[in-house]
Scaffold this motif. Structure first.
Motif, PDB file in Angstrom:
ATOM      1  N   ASN A  60       0.863  -1.188   0.000  1.00  0.00           N
ATOM      2  CA  ASN A  60       0.000   0.000   0.000  1.00  0.00           C
ATOM      3  C   ASN A  60       0.897   1.235   0.000  1.00  0.00           C
ATOM      4  O   ASN A  60       0.986   1.988   0.967  1.00  0.00           O
ATOM      5  CB  ASN A  60      -0.910  -0.008   1.226  1.00  0.00           C
ATOM      6  N   ALA A  61       1.601   1.419  -1.110  1.00  0.00           N
ATOM      7  CA  ALA A  61       2.571   2.508  -1.224  1.00  0.00           C
ATOM      8  C   ALA A  61       2.500   3.078  -2.627  1.00  0.00           C
ATOM      9  O   ALA A  61       2.303   2.339  -3.606  1.00  0.00           O
ATOM     10  CB  ALA A  61       3.986   2.000  -0.927  1.00  0.00           C
ATOM     11  N   GLN A 284      12.165  14.443 -10.486  1.00  0.00           N
ATOM     12  CA  GLN A 284      13.446  14.112  -9.860  1.00  0.00           C
ATOM     13  C   GLN A 284      13.346  14.144  -8.341  1.00  0.00           C
ATOM     14  O   GLN A 284      14.232  13.636  -7.645  1.00  0.00           O
ATOM     15  CB  GLN A 284      14.541  15.060 -10.342  1.00  0.00           C
ATOM     16  N   ASN A 285      12.290  14.755  -7.797  1.00  0.00           N
ATOM     17  CA  ASN A 285      12.116  14.843  -6.349  1.00  0.00           C
ATOM     18  C   ASN A 285      11.019  13.909  -5.829  1.00  0.00           C
ATOM     19  O   ASN A 285      10.525  14.106  -4.719  1.00  0.00           O
ATOM     20  CB  ASN A 285      11.771  16.285  -5.952  1.00  0.00           C
ATOM     21  N   ILE A 286      10.660  12.922  -6.619  1.00  0.00           N
ATOM     22  CA  ILE A 286       9.582  12.017  -6.211  1.00  0.00           C
ATOM     23  C   ILE A 286       9.989  11.218  -4.977  1.00  0.00           C
ATOM     24  O   ILE A 286      11.125  10.767  -4.850  1.00  0.00           O
ATOM     25  CB  ILE A 286       9.223  11.075  -7.381  1.00  0.00           C
ATOM     26  N   ALA A 310       8.865  -1.088  -7.885  1.00  0.00           N
ATOM     27  CA  ALA A 310       7.743  -0.459  -8.581  1.00  0.00           C
ATOM     28  C   ALA A 310       7.086  -1.469  -9.490  1.00  0.00           C
ATOM     29  O   ALA A 310       7.766  -2.248 -10.171  1.00  0.00           O
ATOM     30  CB  ALA A 310       8.228   0.746  -9.381  1.00  0.00           C
ATOM     31  N   ASP A 311       5.754  -1.451  -9.518  1.00  0.00           N
ATOM     32  CA  ASP A 311       5.034  -2.373 -10.388  1.00  0.00           C
ATOM     33  C   ASP A 311       5.370  -2.133 -11.854  1.00  0.00           C
ATOM     34  O   ASP A 311       5.336  -3.066 -12.670  1.00  0.00           O
ATOM     35  CB  ASP A 311       3.518  -2.215 -10.177  1.00  0.00           C
ATOM     36  N   ILE A 312       5.714  -0.884 -12.192  1.00  0.00           N
ATOM     37  CA  ILE A 312       5.987  -0.569 -13.590  1.00  0.00           C
ATOM     38  C   ILE A 312       7.250  -1.255 -14.094  1.00  0.00           C
ATOM     39  O   ILE A 312       7.369  -1.587 -15.275  1.00  0.00           O
ATOM     40  CB  ILE A 312       6.080   0.963 -13.769  1.00  0.00           C
ATOM     41  N   TYR A 313       8.229  -1.510 -13.190  1.00  0.00           N
ATOM     42  CA  TYR A 313       9.481  -2.151 -13.579  1.00  0.00           C
ATOM     43  C   TYR A 313       9.593  -3.586 -13.088  1.00  0.00           C
ATOM     44  O   TYR A 313      10.468  -4.326 -13.537  1.00  0.00           O
ATOM     45  CB  TYR A 313      10.677  -1.350 -13.056  1.00  0.00           C
ATOM     46  N   GLY A 372       2.059   8.768  -8.523  1.00  0.00           N
ATOM     47  CA  GLY A 372       0.902   7.887  -8.380  1.00  0.00           C
ATOM     48  C   GLY A 372       1.139   6.433  -8.710  1.00  0.00           C
ATOM     49  O   GLY A 372       0.201   5.635  -8.686  1.00  0.00           O
ATOM     50  N   LEU A 373       2.386   6.032  -9.011  1.00  0.00           N
ATOM     51  CA  LEU A 373       2.660   4.637  -9.346  1.00  0.00           C
ATOM     52  C   LEU A 373       2.589   3.760  -8.101  1.00  0.00           C
ATOM     53  O   LEU A 373       2.919   4.186  -6.996  1.00  0.00           O
ATOM     54  CB  LEU A 373       4.044   4.512  -9.981  1.00  0.00           C
ATOM     55  N   SER A 374       2.163   2.511  -8.295  1.00  0.00           N
ATOM     56  CA  SER A 374       2.081   1.555  -7.189  1.00  0.00           C
ATOM     57  C   SER A 374       3.476   1.033  -6.859  1.00  0.00           C
ATOM     58  O   SER A 374       4.248   0.673  -7.752  1.00  0.00           O
ATOM     59  CB  SER A 374       1.162   0.383  -7.562  1.00  0.00           C
ATOM     60  N   MET A 375       3.784   0.976  -5.555  1.00  0.00           N
ATOM     61  CA  MET A 375       5.094   0.553  -5.100  1.00  0.00           C
ATOM     62  C   MET A 375       4.938  -0.472  -3.982  1.00  0.00           C
ATOM     63  O   MET A 375       3.855  -0.638  -3.407  1.00  0.00           O
ATOM     64  CB  MET A 375       5.892   1.756  -4.570  1.00  0.00           C
TER      65      MET A 375
END
Length: 403
Positions: A60-61, A284-286, A310-313, A372-375
């Motif tokens: 839940n991140a 760059q500051n995420i 990250a779910d994206i990677y 907003g990406l799921s982590m």
């Protein structure tokens, strides 16, 4: 018959032998299963005690960042829009240009007002010199009027003496009636001259005081100042500088590096001060906001290391970060309609507390993230936390390297 009995006995013996063998086999199986369960339990216990208990994890991140909202500081008609959504920009890049006609006219008017203010102050200084000369002239007038007053007083005294002498000689006939009349007229004339001299002296004194007052009033406009430091000039200069700033603000630039998002501005539209035009996302500051259960945060401290995927990677790409802070309240506490736990019907619900995780800047360069990406975040609670000063220093160095 005996042969048949012998065969039956052999069959019974074989059945009993097979049953005993099956029982022994089942017993060995149960023993093996029990041993396997015991070994698995021991292995899991060791794994939990020595490894798993030192980590807390949640999926839940999500990534987040403080958006840079771009709004105009001056109103005007949009002349040009140089960016579109998803475009990368650098700090200082021109995003939007407003029509600067009104701003240029205001700057020219402010420049004229500044010039007039300087000329007024020069006139104040010149008036001060002129009023100083007038004060000296009024002082001379006052001295002359005082001298005339003294002369009038002397003339009055002499006229009084002359009249007294002629009145004393009148009885003896030494003085004619005409001479007595002339003496009386001379006394009246001397009294009138004295009254006039007194009035002139009072007027000259009033003129001197009036001139001194005018000089003081004029001096108050320039006391302890020069032309450049006079309040009127400073006020006009401030308005001129404000007009310059307003002219510069017709060119709207990117406040930070980032990606354009939520563009709402169009060419030809009149915008007001503070109206949202677009946003710049400083990717760059995420950072990551991980929402851990409250029961998982007993050993979590600021500065502890974190591994994030990250779910994206996928799981093969691991980001390394640091716990930089814990939220001041749970999500339910800050919701628009917070829970009313004081009501009669109440069910305890485990709350989640947002934990901010600062990511490594170099890893972000190679594998950028979006908002907003799921982590999935895992905190090593057994590691010694980094001091808050070191965390702040790392943040600053990361920001400098990104800049």
């Amino acid at each position: 018959m005996s042969q048949m009995n012998s065969d039956t006995t052999m069959d019974q013996f074989d059945d009993e032998f097979d049953a005993s063998r099956a029982g022994a086999s089942r017993k060995k199986g149960f023993i093996g299963l029990t041993a396997a369960i015991a070994l698995a339990s021991a292995g899991y216990g060791c794994y939990w005690y020595f490894f798993a208990s030192n980590y807390v994890s949640t999926d839940n991140a999500y990534t987040a960042v403080e958006l840079a909202e771009v709004t105009p500081a001056v109103g005007g008609i949009v002349k040009a829009v140089n960016v579109v959504d998803t475009q990368q920009v650098k700090q200082g890049d021109v995003l939007v240009v407003l029509d600067d006609t009104d701003a240029r006219l205001a700057l020219a008017q402010a420049a004229a007002d500044l010039g007039l203010a300087k000329r007024r102050v020069h006139s104040y200084l010149a008036n001060d010199e002129g009023l100083a000369a007038q004060v000296k002239a009024r002082e001379a007038d006052e001295k002359r009027a005082q001298a005339q007053l003294e002369a009038a007083q002397a003339d009055l005294s002499r006229a009084q003496v002359d009249l007294q002498r002629r009145q004393a000689l009148l009885a003896s006939g030494s003085v004619s009636g005409e001479e007595l009349t002339n003496a009386k007229n001379g006394l009246a004339q001397a009294q009138a001259n004295l009254t006039s001299a007194r009035a002139a002296a009072a007027q000259s004194s009033a003129n001197r005081m009036s001139t001194i007052g005018s000089k003081k009033a004029n001096a108050a406009l320039t006391v302890d100042t020069t032309v450049e430091t006079n309040p009127e000039v400073l006020l006009a200069k401030a308005r001129y500088e404000q007009a310059q700033v307003d002219l510069e603000r017709t060119v709207i630039k990117a406040p930070v590096d980032g990606t354009i998002a939520k563009r709402q501005v169009q060419i030809g539209r009149r915008v007001q001060i503070g109206a949202p035009l677009l946003s710049v996302v400083p990717t760059q500051n995420i950072h990551v906001d991980a929402n851990f259960k409250e029961v998982e945060l007993r050993d979590v401290k600021i500065g502890q290391p974190v591994e994030v995927t990250a779910d994206i990677y996928g799981d093969k790409v691991v980001y390394h970060g640091t716990v930089s802070g814990l939220s001041g309240g749970t999500g339910s506490a800050f919701s628009m309609i917070p829970a009313q736990n004081a009501t009669g019907n109440w069910i305890k619900v485990v709350q989640r507390l947002p934990v901010r995780i600062m990511l490594d800047a170099n890893e972000m360069k190679h594998r950028p993230l979006q908002v907003g990406l799921s982590m999935e975040a895992t905190i090593d609670t057994s590691a010694a936390p980094v001091a808050p000063q070191a965390v702040a220093k790392n943040k600053e160095s990361s920001a400098n390297s990104q800049g």
